[in-house]
Design a protein around this motif. Structure first.
Motif, PDB file in Angstrom:
ATOM      1  N   VAL A   7       9.570   2.197   8.099  1.00  0.00           N
ATOM      2  CA  VAL A   7       9.609   0.730   8.050  1.00  0.00           C
ATOM      3  C   VAL A   7       8.783   0.164   8.738  1.00  0.00           C
ATOM      4  CG1 VAL A   7      12.126   0.480   7.270  1.00  0.00           C
ATOM      5  CG2 VAL A   7      11.610   0.442   9.826  1.00  0.00           C
ATOM      6  N   SER A   8       8.343   1.266   9.915  1.00  0.00           N
ATOM      7  CA  SER A   8       7.187   0.523  10.914  1.00  0.00           C
ATOM      8  C   SER A   8       6.153   1.661  11.403  1.00  0.00           C
ATOM      9  CB  SER A   8       7.728  -0.282  11.925  1.00  0.00           C
ATOM     10  OG  SER A   8       6.901  -0.776  12.933  1.00  0.00           O
ATOM     11  N   THR A   9       5.185   1.336  11.674  1.00  0.00           N
ATOM     12  CA  THR A   9       4.227   2.464  12.392  1.00  0.00           C
ATOM     13  C   THR A   9       3.511   1.734  13.354  1.00  0.00           C
ATOM     14  OG1 THR A   9       2.330   2.073  10.850  1.00  0.00           O
ATOM     15  CG2 THR A   9       4.137   3.724  10.233  1.00  0.00           C
ATOM     16  N   THR A  10       2.859   2.480  14.250  1.00  0.00           N
ATOM     17  CA  THR A  10       1.934   1.993  15.246  1.00  0.00           C
ATOM     18  C   THR A  10       0.866   3.024  15.205  1.00  0.00           C
ATOM     19  OG1 THR A  10       3.325   1.193  16.607  1.00  0.00           O
ATOM     20  CG2 THR A  10       1.340   1.585  17.604  1.00  0.00           C
ATOM     21  N   ALA A  17     -13.650   1.036  14.034  1.00  0.00           N
ATOM     22  CA  ALA A  17     -14.401   1.435  12.965  1.00  0.00           C
ATOM     23  C   ALA A  17     -13.952   2.441  11.892  1.00  0.00           C
ATOM     24  CB  ALA A  17     -15.955   1.834  13.411  1.00  0.00           C
ATOM     25  N   ASP A  18     -13.072   3.201  12.379  1.00  0.00           N
ATOM     26  CA  ASP A  18     -12.394   4.490  11.799  1.00  0.00           C
ATOM     27  C   ASP A  18     -11.284   3.960  10.717  1.00  0.00           C
ATOM     28  OD1 ASP A  18     -14.095   6.179  12.663  1.00  0.00           O
ATOM     29  OD2 ASP A  18     -12.979   6.819  14.063  1.00  0.00           O
ATOM     30  N   THR A  19     -10.911   2.569  10.747  1.00  0.00           N
ATOM     31  CA  THR A  19      -9.791   2.245  10.089  1.00  0.00           C
ATOM     32  C   THR A  19      -9.791   2.283   8.460  1.00  0.00           C
ATOM     33  OG1 THR A  19      -9.360   0.451  11.697  1.00  0.00           O
ATOM     34  CG2 THR A  19      -8.369   0.052   9.619  1.00  0.00           C
ATOM     35  N   LYS A  20     -10.980   2.102   7.942  1.00  0.00           N
ATOM     36  CA  LYS A  20     -11.195   2.206   6.604  1.00  0.00           C
ATOM     37  C   LYS A  20     -10.887   3.695   6.072  1.00  0.00           C
ATOM     38  CE  LYS A  20     -14.411   1.541   2.770  1.00  0.00           C
ATOM     39  NZ  LYS A  20     -15.576   0.785   2.092  1.00  0.00           N
ATOM     40  N   ASP A  21     -11.385   4.828   6.684  1.00  0.00           N
ATOM     41  CA  ASP A  21     -11.217   5.958   6.363  1.00  0.00           C
ATOM     42  C   ASP A  21      -9.802   6.298   6.661  1.00  0.00           C
ATOM     43  OD1 ASP A  21     -13.865   6.449   5.653  1.00  0.00           O
ATOM     44  OD2 ASP A  21     -14.472   6.971   7.545  1.00  0.00           O
ATOM     45  N   PHE A  22      -9.155   5.999   7.651  1.00  0.00           N
ATOM     46  CA  PHE A  22      -7.839   6.356   8.229  1.00  0.00           C
ATOM     47  C   PHE A  22      -6.966   5.805   7.095  1.00  0.00           C
ATOM     48  CE2 PHE A  22      -3.706   5.212   9.825  1.00  0.00           C
ATOM     49  CZ  PHE A  22      -3.415   6.404  10.235  1.00  0.00           C
ATOM     50  N   ASP A  23      -7.103   4.567   6.432  1.00  0.00           N
ATOM     51  CA  ASP A  23      -6.232   4.063   5.478  1.00  0.00           C
ATOM     52  C   ASP A  23      -6.415   4.846   4.237  1.00  0.00           C
ATOM     53  OD1 ASP A  23      -5.781   1.705   7.157  1.00  0.00           O
ATOM     54  OD2 ASP A  23      -7.369   0.333   6.048  1.00  0.00           O
ATOM     55  N   LYS A  24      -7.318   5.556   3.639  1.00  0.00           N
ATOM     56  CA  LYS A  24      -7.264   6.380   2.439  1.00  0.00           C
ATOM     57  C   LYS A  24      -6.296   7.243   2.711  1.00  0.00           C
ATOM     58  CE  LYS A  24     -12.112   5.608   1.677  1.00  0.00           C
ATOM     59  NZ  LYS A  24     -13.511   6.038   1.727  1.00  0.00           N
ATOM     60  N   VAL A  25      -6.102   7.872   3.893  1.00  0.00           N
ATOM     61  CA  VAL A  25      -5.073   8.884   4.176  1.00  0.00           C
ATOM     62  C   VAL A  25      -3.717   8.351   4.319  1.00  0.00           C
ATOM     63  CG1 VAL A  25      -4.422  10.889   5.737  1.00  0.00           C
ATOM     64  CG2 VAL A  25      -6.890  10.725   5.252  1.00  0.00           C
ATOM     65  N   TYR A  26      -3.883   7.358   5.122  1.00  0.00           N
ATOM     66  CA  TYR A  26      -2.467   6.657   5.296  1.00  0.00           C
ATOM     67  C   TYR A  26      -1.678   6.314   4.101  1.00  0.00           C
ATOM     68  CZ  TYR A  26       0.600   3.191   7.586  1.00  0.00           C
ATOM     69  OH  TYR A  26       1.426   2.354   8.141  1.00  0.00           O
ATOM     70  N   GLY A  27      -2.670   5.886   3.308  1.00  0.00           N
ATOM     71  CA  GLY A  27      -2.032   5.285   1.881  1.00  0.00           C
ATOM     72  C   GLY A  27      -1.425   6.648   1.004  1.00  0.00           C
ATOM     73  N   GLU A  28      -1.964   7.564   1.172  1.00  0.00           N
ATOM     74  CA  GLU A  28      -1.475   8.626   0.623  1.00  0.00           C
ATOM     75  C   GLU A  28      -0.277   9.296   0.805  1.00  0.00           C
ATOM     76  OE1 GLU A  28      -4.126  12.160   0.552  1.00  0.00           O
ATOM     77  OE2 GLU A  28      -5.726  11.181   0.083  1.00  0.00           O
ATOM     78  N   TYR A  29       0.318   8.768   2.010  1.00  0.00           N
ATOM     79  CA  TYR A  29       1.665   9.472   2.458  1.00  0.00           C
ATOM     80  C   TYR A  29       2.720   8.080   2.635  1.00  0.00           C
ATOM     81  CZ  TYR A  29      -0.259  13.747   4.139  1.00  0.00           C
ATOM     82  OH  TYR A  29      -0.701  14.980   4.205  1.00  0.00           O
ATOM     83  N   LEU A  30       1.936   6.791   2.636  1.00  0.00           N
ATOM     84  CA  LEU A  30       2.848   5.775   2.990  1.00  0.00           C
ATOM     85  C   LEU A  30       3.016   4.656   2.088  1.00  0.00           C
ATOM     86  CD1 LEU A  30       2.684   5.596   6.808  1.00  0.00           C
ATOM     87  CD2 LEU A  30       4.543   6.261   5.577  1.00  0.00           C
ATOM     88  N   GLY A  31       1.853   4.876   0.796  1.00  0.00           N
ATOM     89  CA  GLY A  31       2.031   3.913  -0.182  1.00  0.00           C
ATOM     90  C   GLY A  31       2.794   3.899  -1.439  1.00  0.00           C
ATOM     91  N   PRO A  32       2.735   3.053  -2.303  1.00  0.00           N
ATOM     92  CA  PRO A  32       2.226   1.895  -2.548  1.00  0.00           C
ATOM     93  C   PRO A  32       2.838   0.703  -1.499  1.00  0.00           C
ATOM     94  CG  PRO A  32       3.628   2.300  -4.532  1.00  0.00           C
ATOM     95  CD  PRO A  32       3.754   3.345  -3.503  1.00  0.00           C
ATOM     96  N   ASN A  33       4.170   0.894  -1.188  1.00  0.00           N
ATOM     97  CA  ASN A  33       4.649  -0.066  -0.445  1.00  0.00           C
ATOM     98  C   ASN A  33       4.630   0.198   1.007  1.00  0.00           C
ATOM     99  OD1 ASN A  33       5.518  -1.604  -2.827  1.00  0.00           O
ATOM    100  ND2 ASN A  33       7.329  -0.227  -3.106  1.00  0.00           N
ATOM    101  N   MET A  34       3.500  -0.408   1.719  1.00  0.00           N
ATOM    102  CA  MET A  34       3.514   0.099   3.198  1.00  0.00           C
ATOM    103  C   MET A  34       4.430  -0.550   3.970  1.00  0.00           C
ATOM    104  SD  MET A  34       0.527   1.819   3.021  1.00  0.00           S
ATOM    105  CE  MET A  34      -0.938   1.861   2.623  1.00  0.00           C
ATOM    106  N   PRO A  35       4.619   0.179   4.992  1.00  0.00           N
ATOM    107  CA  PRO A  35       5.696  -0.451   5.862  1.00  0.00           C
ATOM    108  C   PRO A  35       4.794  -1.235   7.108  1.00  0.00           C
ATOM    109  CG  PRO A  35       5.140   1.819   6.688  1.00  0.00           C
ATOM    110  CD  PRO A  35       4.528   1.401   5.429  1.00  0.00           C
ATOM    111  N   ALA A  36       5.341  -2.156   7.765  1.00  0.00           N
ATOM    112  CA  ALA A  36       4.707  -3.037   8.664  1.00  0.00           C
ATOM    113  C   ALA A  36       3.898  -2.078   9.732  1.00  0.00           C
ATOM    114  CB  ALA A  36       5.784  -3.669   9.671  1.00  0.00           C
TER     115      ALA A  36
END
Length: 73
Positions: A7-10, A17-36
């Protein structure tokens, strides 16, 4: 428990500047309904050495909070 119960991540990144690359991997595990999510750029300790691209390997971290659903019986 699984990633659908998060439900939440930090997220702690060495460089925002690495956020865009990180988001690709993050979305594979936590998408499509992302937690806070809170994303912060951490300050690298002085004694750590950057790699050839200026990153501090193995220091980016994610803290997760998950909620287990109660059974109704």
């Amino acid at each position: 428990m699984d990633f659908s119960q998060v439900v939440s991540t930090t997220v702690y990144l060495d460089d925002l500047a690495d956020t865009k690359d990180f988001d690709k991997v993050y979305g594979e595990y936590l998408g499509p309904n992302m937690p806070a999510r809170t994303t912060v750029e951490q300050i690298s300790p002085g004694d750590r050495k950057a790699d050839s691209e200026g990153h501090y390997p193995d220091f980016e971290q994610v803290s997760l909070i998950a909620v287990q659903k109660r059974s109704t019986h």
